[in-house]
Design a protein around this motif. Structure first.
Motif, PDB file in Angstrom:
ATOM      1  N   GLU A   1      29.883  27.850 -19.231  1.00 20.13           N
ATOM      2  CA  GLU A   1      31.009  27.300 -19.988  1.00 20.13           C
ATOM      3  C   GLU A   1      32.191  27.123 -19.042  1.00 20.13           C
ATOM      4  OE1 GLU A   1      31.993  29.724 -23.315  1.00 20.13           O
ATOM      5  OE2 GLU A   1      30.037  29.477 -24.274  1.00 20.13           O
ATOM      6  N   PRO A   2      32.955  26.048 -19.231  1.00 16.92           N
ATOM      7  CA  PRO A   2      34.151  25.892 -18.390  1.00 16.92           C
ATOM      8  C   PRO A   2      35.203  26.922 -18.786  1.00 16.92           C
ATOM      9  CG  PRO A   2      34.071  24.174 -20.071  1.00 16.92           C
ATOM     10  CD  PRO A   2      32.792  24.937 -20.190  1.00 16.92           C
ATOM     11  N   ALA A   3      35.968  27.378 -17.806  1.00 17.23           N
ATOM     12  CA  ALA A   3      37.025  28.358 -18.097  1.00 17.23           C
ATOM     13  C   ALA A   3      38.147  27.671 -18.870  1.00 17.23           C
ATOM     14  CB  ALA A   3      37.568  28.930 -16.788  1.00 17.23           C
ATOM     15  N   PRO A   4      38.773  28.387 -19.826  1.00 23.22           N
ATOM     16  CA  PRO A   4      39.859  27.762 -20.598  1.00 23.22           C
ATOM     17  C   PRO A   4      41.117  27.537 -19.781  1.00 23.22           C
ATOM     18  CG  PRO A   4      39.568  30.071 -21.218  1.00 23.22           C
ATOM     19  CD  PRO A   4      38.460  29.742 -20.291  1.00 23.22           C
ATOM     20  N   SER A   5      41.258  28.246 -18.646  1.00 27.75           N
ATOM     21  CA  SER A   5      42.460  28.069 -17.816  1.00 27.75           C
ATOM     22  C   SER A   5      42.108  28.299 -16.351  1.00 27.75           C
ATOM     23  CB  SER A   5      43.545  29.059 -18.236  1.00 27.75           C
ATOM     24  OG  SER A   5      43.137  30.375 -17.913  1.00 27.75           O
ATOM     25  N   PHE A   6      43.016  27.900 -15.444  1.00 30.42           N
ATOM     26  CA  PHE A   6      42.801  28.084 -14.002  1.00 30.42           C
ATOM     27  C   PHE A   6      42.686  29.566 -13.660  1.00 30.42           C
ATOM     28  CE2 PHE A   6      44.129  23.714 -13.785  1.00 30.42           C
ATOM     29  CZ  PHE A   6      43.484  23.224 -12.661  1.00 30.42           C
ATOM     30  N   ASP A   7      43.495  30.393 -14.339  1.00 28.99           N
ATOM     31  CA  ASP A   7      43.511  31.829 -14.017  1.00 28.99           C
ATOM     32  C   ASP A   7      42.187  32.495 -14.327  1.00 28.99           C
ATOM     33  OD1 ASP A   7      46.086  31.549 -13.223  1.00 28.99           O
ATOM     34  OD2 ASP A   7      46.967  32.194 -15.130  1.00 28.99           O
ATOM     35  N   SER A   8      41.511  32.024 -15.383  1.00 28.97           N
ATOM     36  CA  SER A   8      40.259  32.686 -15.787  1.00 28.97           C
ATOM     37  C   SER A   8      39.029  32.034 -15.162  1.00 28.97           C
ATOM     38  CB  SER A   8      40.130  32.674 -17.318  1.00 28.97           C
ATOM     39  OG  SER A   8      40.222  31.343 -17.802  1.00 28.97           O
ATOM     40  N   HIS A   9      39.250  31.047 -14.263  1.00 27.17           N
ATOM     41  CA  HIS A   9      38.121  30.367 -13.603  1.00 27.17           C
ATOM     42  C   HIS A   9      37.474  31.301 -12.568  1.00 27.17           C
ATOM     43  CE1 HIS A   9      35.768  27.175 -11.805  1.00 27.17           C
ATOM     44  NE2 HIS A   9      36.214  27.526 -10.628  1.00 27.17           N
ATOM     45  N   ILE A  10      36.159  31.505 -12.675  1.00 27.70           N
ATOM     46  CA  ILE A  10      35.486  32.461 -11.787  1.00 27.70           C
ATOM     47  C   ILE A  10      34.327  31.851 -11.013  1.00 27.70           C
ATOM     48  CG2 ILE A  10      36.063  34.551 -13.106  1.00 27.70           C
ATOM     49  CD1 ILE A  10      33.254  34.246 -14.427  1.00 27.70           C
ATOM     50  N   LEU A  11      33.952  30.620 -11.323  1.00 31.58           N
ATOM     51  CA  LEU A  11      32.754  30.057 -10.689  1.00 31.58           C
ATOM     52  C   LEU A  11      33.039  29.740  -9.222  1.00 31.58           C
ATOM     53  CD1 LEU A  11      31.643  27.705 -13.579  1.00 31.58           C
ATOM     54  CD2 LEU A  11      30.711  29.929 -13.005  1.00 31.58           C
ATOM     55  N   PRO A  12      32.186  30.213  -8.298  1.00 29.38           N
ATOM     56  CA  PRO A  12      32.454  30.013  -6.859  1.00 29.38           C
ATOM     57  C   PRO A  12      32.461  28.539  -6.475  1.00 29.38           C
ATOM     58  CG  PRO A  12      30.755  31.662  -7.198  1.00 29.38           C
ATOM     59  CD  PRO A  12      30.978  31.015  -8.525  1.00 29.38           C
ATOM     60  N   GLN A  13      33.326  28.233  -5.524  1.00 32.41           N
ATOM     61  CA  GLN A  13      33.481  26.852  -5.044  1.00 32.41           C
ATOM     62  C   GLN A  13      32.163  26.320  -4.487  1.00 32.41           C
ATOM     63  OE1 GLN A  13      36.592  26.522  -2.160  1.00 32.41           O
ATOM     64  NE2 GLN A  13      36.219  24.392  -1.726  1.00 32.41           N
ATOM     65  N   GLY A  14      31.440  27.177  -3.755  1.00 36.21           N
ATOM     66  CA  GLY A  14      30.195  26.738  -3.111  1.00 36.21           C
ATOM     67  C   GLY A  14      29.168  26.234  -4.110  1.00 36.21           C
ATOM     68  N   ILE A  15      29.048  26.941  -5.250  1.00 35.66           N
ATOM     69  CA  ILE A  15      28.061  26.533  -6.268  1.00 35.66           C
ATOM     70  C   ILE A  15      28.477  25.192  -6.866  1.00 35.66           C
ATOM     71  CG2 ILE A  15      27.088  27.099  -8.532  1.00 35.66           C
ATOM     72  CD1 ILE A  15      27.207  30.030  -7.782  1.00 35.66           C
ATOM     73  N   LEU A  16      29.769  25.065  -7.182  1.00 43.89           N
ATOM     74  CA  LEU A  16      30.236  23.829  -7.820  1.00 43.89           C
ATOM     75  C   LEU A  16      30.139  22.633  -6.870  1.00 43.89           C
ATOM     76  CD1 LEU A  16      33.386  25.186  -9.686  1.00 43.89           C
ATOM     77  CD2 LEU A  16      31.263  24.409 -10.719  1.00 43.89           C
ATOM     78  N   GLU A  17      30.494  22.856  -5.598  1.00 43.85           N
ATOM     79  CA  GLU A  17      30.511  21.747  -4.644  1.00 43.85           C
ATOM     80  C   GLU A  17      29.121  21.200  -4.366  1.00 43.85           C
ATOM     81  OE1 GLU A  17      32.519  22.935  -1.128  1.00 43.85           O
ATOM     82  OE2 GLU A  17      34.488  22.384  -1.890  1.00 43.85           O
ATOM     83  N   ASN A  18      28.144  22.082  -4.295  1.00 43.75           N
ATOM     84  CA  ASN A  18      26.817  21.648  -3.858  1.00 43.75           C
ATOM     85  C   ASN A  18      25.892  21.263  -5.006  1.00 43.75           C
ATOM     86  OD1 ASN A  18      27.346  21.992  -1.094  1.00 43.75           O
ATOM     87  ND2 ASN A  18      27.109  24.190  -1.317  1.00 43.75           N
ATOM     88  N   SER A  19      26.431  21.252  -6.233  1.00 41.18           N
ATOM     89  CA  SER A  19      25.611  20.931  -7.394  1.00 41.18           C
ATOM     90  C   SER A  19      25.903  19.515  -7.886  1.00 41.18           C
ATOM     91  CB  SER A  19      25.903  21.900  -8.542  1.00 41.18           C
ATOM     92  OG  SER A  19      25.726  23.222  -8.136  1.00 41.18           O
ATOM     93  N   ILE A  20      24.906  18.965  -8.578  1.00 41.15           N
ATOM     94  CA  ILE A  20      25.145  17.746  -9.349  1.00 41.15           C
ATOM     95  C   ILE A  20      25.595  18.234 -10.722  1.00 41.15           C
ATOM     96  CG2 ILE A  20      24.079  15.736 -10.410  1.00 41.15           C
ATOM     97  CD1 ILE A  20      22.057  15.742  -8.100  1.00 41.15           C
ATOM     98  N   LYS A  21      26.861  17.962 -11.070  1.00 39.53           N
ATOM     99  CA  LYS A  21      27.394  18.494 -12.322  1.00 39.53           C
ATOM    100  C   LYS A  21      27.236  17.472 -13.441  1.00 39.53           C
ATOM    101  CE  LYS A  21      31.254  19.659 -10.201  1.00 39.53           C
ATOM    102  NZ  LYS A  21      30.772  19.605  -8.819  1.00 39.53           N
ATOM    103  N   ILE A  22      26.865  17.976 -14.615  1.00 36.76           N
ATOM    104  CA  ILE A  22      26.645  17.095 -15.765  1.00 36.76           C
ATOM    105  C   ILE A  22      27.382  17.691 -16.965  1.00 36.76           C
ATOM    106  CG2 ILE A  22      24.933  16.190 -17.383  1.00 36.76           C
ATOM    107  CD1 ILE A  22      22.882  16.265 -15.150  1.00 36.76           C
ATOM    108  N   THR A  23      28.169  16.857 -17.650  1.00 33.35           N
ATOM    109  CA  THR A  23      28.761  17.306 -18.915  1.00 33.35           C
ATOM    110  C   THR A  23      28.024  16.613 -20.052  1.00 33.35           C
ATOM    111  OG1 THR A  23      30.389  15.548 -18.748  1.00 33.35           O
ATOM    112  CG2 THR A  23      31.078  17.728 -18.040  1.00 33.35           C
TER     113      THR A  23
END
Length: 1385
Positions: A892-914
């Motif tokens: 699930e996406p974080a509701p705010s920047f402060d509560s965002h916990i997903l590592p940059q490496g995972i997000l950058e190297n993935s094909i993201k789909i909503t």
């Protein structure tokens, strides 16, 4: 230059050295013969001595065996003695224990016996026998004699303790036997007579027992002593033999060394002779081969001498370049070097000469180095080359700012296995650093955060101790090898490091630039379209680079050998061979260079056709990179982009792309774009036409001051009728503009539309994108998962961004089934993350990597602590894994920047789909009904009631879910209503209907509104809204006739499942706020806010390294400087609280409120002044620009209220300009009030930091005056028919308040009730309200709507009070319409 001169000198003296070498060779041959004879004689002597040593060693071995046998015997005897002695220990301890029971008291007590029992007297007699001196047994052992012996108790006890237990006389032992054999001579028996006697008895028995064992051991001890003496003698003999051997060995060693030296001398002499012969042969080749070099080097020496005059200035510039320019962008580097530094050196009193066309790269590196770096993966643009040059030349530790990871990839390739890669905080990282420090290795610390572990402080500052031999890591002193090197790396795009870290390191900006990326992407595009061309260019470049490296290496090697060679350098075979290879290679290269130049020209011409695509791709990447300002999930690497845009951000993205493309092609004016995004409307203007608000007219006035829009304001006033028709049309963006304004450019028309109809801007921007880029950029299209899957790979996971009510993993299962990946085949692993599931997930990944399975990791946001481990694991598995291995991740996406916990490496190297749920009431109502089927409708015996309430529940569910799109007017806060709430409610409905004879409407409404859905709700007003919906939708009338769920949408009768779906399609009116009980203005407000947000985000995404471009727009710094100067000038002095207090005679509740407001205003204004002055110093360069100061600068430029001001201020949704004007008005109001502290005739309620305190003061004043209990009072609100200007004095009780606005409805001044709002009149002003306190029991609540009062349109936490307002209609209408009073709009 020295090397070149040395080389020339060596060449000139080469010929003369040949004759000397021939004479040297003859002498070497004579010496060699003599050395051969010496070596042969020595070898015979060594043989004789070796034989002697062998004989003596045999004798020593025999002695050593004898000693070993004796040692073994001694150890056995020692062991026997110790074991026997150990047996005596318990008896000795028992005797000691017996003594411990004796003391002066119980011995005295024993002596006091007149005639003790025989058992006691026997004990004392036995003691006397045992202790008889010299074995003389006393004849008198009577009780009397015993008492005499014990006369001195202390002395008696001392004699027992010191008794010589090892040497007891034979007579004593013999005389004791009768006593010991007596069956009554036992401590157990004696203790019944006397405890002291029992202790003495135990002592006697155990002392005798000890003595017996001790006597048995004595012979063994004597035997042991004898054996030890024999052992010592044997060891002495062995030592003397070994000493003799050592002496012989020493003699042998000397002879052997002598022999080896003779042999070595012989070999050396032989080699020297051979080398001299070889040198003579090579000398002529060397002299002849270097003829051309002789001329070239002489020319080079001449050039270098000419450069000596500018050398100091050049070096100064270059050191400054390395030290300071690494962190800047390409443009700033160039500006500093050419625009500031060089002119500065020229205009000094004593100018420092520099080379006019100085390029730092030519002095710090060469083509061969650059070529090598590019072959290692360094991007080929100028900026990257500069970065690599700085990194390899800087003295301080380099710190790479590398968000796209291009720099770190190059470093890892360049240094390979010689590089130790660590991250701060990982297990054992300090140990790795410690080992590398000692060994002088290269360490890379990757992924640094803004703060660095203080334990590394000394290392970063190179704070060595003990003459530079050690460095402290924490409390530990570690060896420091001067060869140690450290490279630091961060993925952060704009980090704010501590000043000391910036001083300790050389910061290098590896952030990819648009130009640099364009060149890289050009290669990628050509590679895709014309792989043959790109392959040819790549091969050509590598070949050229290889040639440059080879030539440079050979030339350097040759020159180095020549210049540093000693007198016999003519014998350097490698040098001559190197020379010949250089000559041969140079000739080949020269030929190939000419060929490749022709080929390269042709290739470049062909490649340039693809540059527009590369430029567009570069622009796309940078636009996508800016999206992380909107949501932290938007993080992309250069390799992978996305389909993962949330629906609400798609227009933002396409708008930004469109604007950037048009800016790049110079099709739009930057000043006009700046207006569109910033909307710098004039304030304090009054609209002369009723169809435009003051805010809109402020925009028109601002536009009219621009050349292209001159007279726009006059035209609108002059042709008000035509403009009114245009402005009030339903879709003005589709209509033609009046007069000649229809001929304006698309962007100019957008600017006008921004002012007159902000609510239509999302549609207008969509049309603008369609006009400029084409319809496919605005039409949504569904995603084919199979196509996306083709782009995934072992190192490219697919990341599903979860949305409520959507299950994207069905697509994965479907695709897996098609390709043979299922649970039954044991090659499809689905792990739902949660507590304890991390191990299961890791095992599944490890297995899948080897076997080529698929792994689904669901809800990874639930295991925050494990995510870094997952990132590292996916990084490890990205290389060397099975080609069929795939990972699918959901979170699930974080509701705010402060509560965002997903590592940059995972997000950058993935094909993201909503995958987002459909929007709108039509889609949501169908979706709600989809949770059931025909069987559900038929399961209840009370079919009519069940179906009606179920359908009403579905409508209710769709309403509460979709109402959130209207922002705070929809719901004060956002709630995660889900299909589970609906299905459980239907289960409850079924159970209640089956169990009750009547439909329990009230119970059902309570269960649904307070528990099922109400369980999510945290705001009381939202709870009221939820309850009101249910009371309107689920009531007895629903079974009695027509109940309207919304205007034009009656509750359907009894139908089957498909019939209900058909009924929705046929009967549900088009999407509008009426479906939710809201006024159409709610949609206008919602659309206006959406477009404001759109432009605000696009403005934030504009490039920051310049202004919006040329065309007369001032720079960021100039804009901010002018603004802060204006603010500081307008800001008044702080309130003098002490002075104000002195003016007050009585501290009434109103006066207390005034003081509180002054104090809060002082806190706010002092922070504004402090921060603005700090920013001013920062802009002047007199103070370091911290992240807080930079944030303040950005906020001023973006027309936003800075964060530090918001914390100390009142809630507000205004832009900075409006907010500051409002602040000055508040200060003036306060000044007027505190002038004489008399209550203003009409109080501006919105002007307070804390309006509640003023409303409470009204109650407190009335309570004091009338002596009413405060807790039994309420405020009564009477809306007058007058405006602020109509009041000259305050009321006798209570207060007149003004400045309130109504949202969701309007106040009818004539009838004095709430009524429906006029279209497009979103927040009409309220007349002055008379507020006074009355006893709660006198309150009239008939025909009243309890209307919440909020500080801003954000509602929620800005709640102030509840005002009861008169209404003729049912108050539930206003509840559903979200009617509220607002203090600010």
């Amino acid at each position: 230059m020295e090397r070149l001169e040395n080389g020339l000198e060596k060449l000139n003296s080469t010929s003369a050295q040949v004759d000397e070498l021939k004479a040297k060779l003859a002498a070497q041959e004579v010496e060699l013969k003599q050395k051969n004879d010496d070596a042969d004689k020595l070898i015979q002597v060594v043989g004789v001595e070796t034989e002697k040593v062998s004989r003596e060693k045999a004798i020593a071995d025999e002695e050593e065996q004898k000693v070993a046998l004796i040692t073994q015997e001694v150890e056995q005897k020692q062991k026997d003695c110790e074991e026997d002695l150990a047996k005596a220990e318990p008896a000795l301890e028992a005797a000691q224990a017996a003594l411990n029971t004796l003391n002066k008291k119980n011995l005295t007590e024993l002596r006091s016996f007149g005639s003790p029992p025989s058992a006691v007297s026997n004990v004392t007699a036995a003691v006397m026998v045992l202790m008889a001196p010299g074995g003389k047994i006393p004849k008198d052992r009577s009780w009397k004699a015993a008492k005499t012996a014990m006369a001195r108790v202390d002395g008696f006890l001392d004699s027992l303790i010191k008794f010589d237990k090892e040497n007891i006389h034979e007579n004593c032992l013999k005389a004791l036997q009768p006593y010991l054999q007596d069956p009554k001579f036992k401590p157990e028996f004696v203790t019944t007579k006397s405890s002291a006697a029992a202790g003495l008895c135990s002592w006697v028995v155990n002392i005798v027992r000890f003595h017996e064992v001790y006597c048995d051991v004595e012979p063994k001890r004597q035997a042991l002593s004898k054996a030890n003496a024999e052992l010592a003698a044997a060891q002495d003999k062995l030592a003397s033999v070994k000493t003799k051997i050592a002496r012989l060995n020493e003699n042998l060693g000397k002879l052997t060394a002598k022999f080896e030296k003779a042999t070595s001398d012989k070999l050396k002499c032989q080699q020297e002779a051979e080398a001299t012969a070889c040198t003579i042969a090579l000398a002529n080749r060397l002299v002849g081969g270097l003829t051309a070099e002789n001329m070239r080097w002489a020319e080079a020496v001449k050039d270098i001498k000419q450069q000596q005059s500018t050398l100091c200035g050049d070096i100064l510039l270059i050191t400054a370049f390395v030290s300071y320019l690494g962190y800047f962008t390409k443009k700033y580097r160039q500006d500093l070097l050419d625009g500031i530094w060089k002119p500065y050196l020229q205009q000094l009193k004593v100018p420092i000469p520099v080379t006019p066309s100085l390029d730092p790269l030519t002095m710090l590196t060469d083509d061969a180095d650059v070529a090598a770096w590019q072959n290692e993966g360094l991007p080929a643009d100028r900026m990257s080359t500069e970065n690599a040059t700085i990194l390899t030349n800087c003295e301080r530790w380099p710190l790479m700012v590398d968000p796209q990871l291009q720099g770190i990839k190059w470093i890892k390739t360049k240094y390979g296995e010689d590089l130790q890669v660590i991250r701060i905080g990982q297990k054992g990282y300090l140990d790795t650093i410690e080992r590398a420090l000692a060994a002088g290795e290269l360490v890379l610390i990757e992924n640094l955060e803004e703060s660095v572990d203080p334990v590394l402080g000394a290392l970063l500052g190179r704070e060595t101790i003990k003459k530079g031999r050690y460095i402290k890591i924490g409390d530990k002193e570690c060896d420091f090898n001067p060869a140690f090197r450290l490279i630091l790396h961060t993925k952060l795009a704009n980090p704010h490091f501590q000043p000391e870290l910036q001083a300790q390191c050389t910061l290098i900006n590896f952030t990819v630039t648009r130009d640099g990326l364009e060149d890289q992407l050009l290669a990628a595009v050509v590679n895709m379209e014309r792989p043959d061309l790109e392959e040819l260019k790549s091969d050509l470049t590598k070949q050229q680079n290889g040639f440059k490296i080879t030539l440079k290496t050979l030339e350097d090697n040759l020159l180095s050998r020549l210049s540093s060679a000693s007198g016999n350098f003519l014998g350097d075979t490698a040098l001559v061979e190197n020379l010949e290879i250089t000559k041969q290679t140079a000739a080949e290269i020269e030929e190939k260079v000419q060929e490749s130049k022709v080929t390269e020209t042709k290739i470049n011409e062909a490649r340039e056709h693809y540059r527009p695509a590369a430029a567009r791709a570069s622009l796309l990447y940078f636009t996508m990179n800016d999206l992380q300002a909107i949501h932290p999930m938007y993080q992309f690497s250069l390799k992978y982009t996305t389909r993962g845009l949330f629906e609400c951000d798609k227009l933002t993205y396409t708008a930004q792309v469109t604007f950037q493309i048009l800016l790049m092609s110079k099709e739009i004016n930057t000043v006009e774009l700046d207006f569109l995004l910033r909307y710098p409307a004039h304030t304090r203007v009054t609209s002369p036409v009723e169809f435009l608000s003051n805010h809109s007219w402020g925009g028109i006035k601002a536009l009219s001051s621009m050349e292209e829009f001159r007279n726009l304001d006059r035209d609108i006033e002059g042709s008000a009728k035509r403009w009114k028709k245009f402005v009030e049309s339903e879709c003005p963006e589709k209509e033609k503009f009046p007069q000649e304004w229809k001929n304006k450019s698309a962007l100019q028309r957008l600017c006008i539309m921004r002012a007159i109809r902000p609510d239509r801007m999302t549609y207008a921007v969509r049309d603008f994108i369609e006009e400029k880029l084409g319809s496919k950029y605005v039409v949504g299209r569904s995603l084919d998962f199979a196509t996306t899957f083709e782009e995934s790979g072992p190192s490219t996971p697919i990341f599903f961004i979860l949305s409520p009510g959507v299950d994207p993993l069905k697509d994965v299962e479907k695709q897996g089934k098609k390709l043979g990946y299922t649970f039954n085949n044991r090659n499809f692993h689905n792990v739902s993350l949660g507590q304890g599931q991390e191990v299961v997930a890791e095992q599944a990944l490890d297995l899948a990597v080897k076997e080529g399975h698929w792994v689904i990791l669901q809800n990874i946001h639930l295991v925050a602590k494990w995510l870094n481990s997952l990132e590292k694991k996916l990084e490890q598995h990205s290389e060397g894994s099975h080609q069929d291995f795939r990972v699918f991740i959901s979170a699930e996406p974080a509701p705010s920047f402060d509560s965002h916990i997903l590592p940059q490496g995972i997000l950058e190297n993935s094909i993201k789909i909503t995958n987002e749920a459909p929007t709108g009431m039509h889609a949501n109502l169908h979706k709600a009904l989809d949770n059931f089927n025909q069987d559900t409708l038929e399961m209840c015996t009370r079919e009519n009631e069940f179906k009606s309430i179920l359908f009403a529940l579905c409508y209710f569910h769709a309403v509460v879910a979709e109402r959130r799109k209207f922002g705070p007017q929809g719901w004060n806060r956002s709630y995660p209503f889900n299909t589970g709430d609906l299905t459980i409610s239907v289960n409850v409905l079924y159970n209640y209907l089956e169990a009750s004879s009547k439909v329990p409407y009230d119970d059902l409404c309570y269960l649904f509104g307070e528990i099922m859905y109400g369980g999510h709700i945290t705001d009381d007003w939202d709870r009221r809204l939820c309850k009101t919906y249910l009371e309107e939708f689920i009531k007895p009338e629903m079974m009695e006739g027509e109940l309207l769920l919304a205007p034009g949408f009656p509750l359907p009768g009894n139908m089957d499942y498909n019939g209900y779906h058909q009924y929705i399609d046929d009967t549900l009116p088009p999407e509008s706020p009426y479906l939710y009980g809201l006024h159409p203005n709610a949609e206008i407000g919602f659309l206006t806010q959406t477009s404001e947000k759109l432009f605000h985000i696009v403005l934030e995404m504009q490039p920051r390294d310049t202004s919006m471009g040329e065309g007369g727009v001032v720079t960021r710094e100039e804009t901010v400087k002018a603004l802060l100067e204006e603010m500081l000038e307008k800001l008044m002095d702080e309130f003098n609280i002490a002075e104000l207090m002195a003016k007050v005679e009585e501290r009434t509740p109103y006066v207390v409120v005034a003081f509180q407001e002054c104090e809060r205003m002082n806190i706010l204004t002092s922070e504004i002044k402090r921060s603005l002055k700090e920013l001013d110093l920062g802009l002047k360069g007199e103070l370091t620009m911290t992240s807080d100061v930079e944030n303040l600068q950005n906020a001023l430029f973006m027309d936003m209220v800075p964060e530090s001001w918001i914390k100390r201020a009142y809630p507000s949704t205004a832009s900075l300009g409006t907010w500051f004007a409002d602040l000055l008005t508040r200060i003036k109001e306060l000044e007027a009030w505190t002038g004489d502290f008399s209550l203003p005739s009409a109080v501006w309620l919105a002007g307070f930091f804390n309006p509640q305190s003023f409303l409470t003061a009204i109650m407190q004043s009335a309570a004091r005056k009338n002596e009413w209990p405060l807790d039994k009072m309420i405020l009564q609100c009477d809306v007058t028919k007058k405006n602020r200007e109509d009041f000259a004095s305050p009321p006798r009780e209570g207060a007149y308040v003004h400045g309130l606005f109504m949202e969701g409805a309007r106040w009818d001044t004539q009838t004095g009730i709430i009524t429906d709002a006029r279209l497009k009149e979103l927040t009409p002003a309220m007349p002055v309200i008379f507020i006074r306190a009355i006893p709660a029991d006198k309150q009239d609540i008939r025909s009243m709507y309890p209307c919440p009062v909020y500080k801003t349109q954000q509602r929620g936490p800005t709640y102030v009070w509840t005002f009861n307002l008169k209404t003729r209609e049912n108050p539930s209408k206003w509840v559903l319409a979200g009617v509220a009073l607002l203090l600010q709009i």
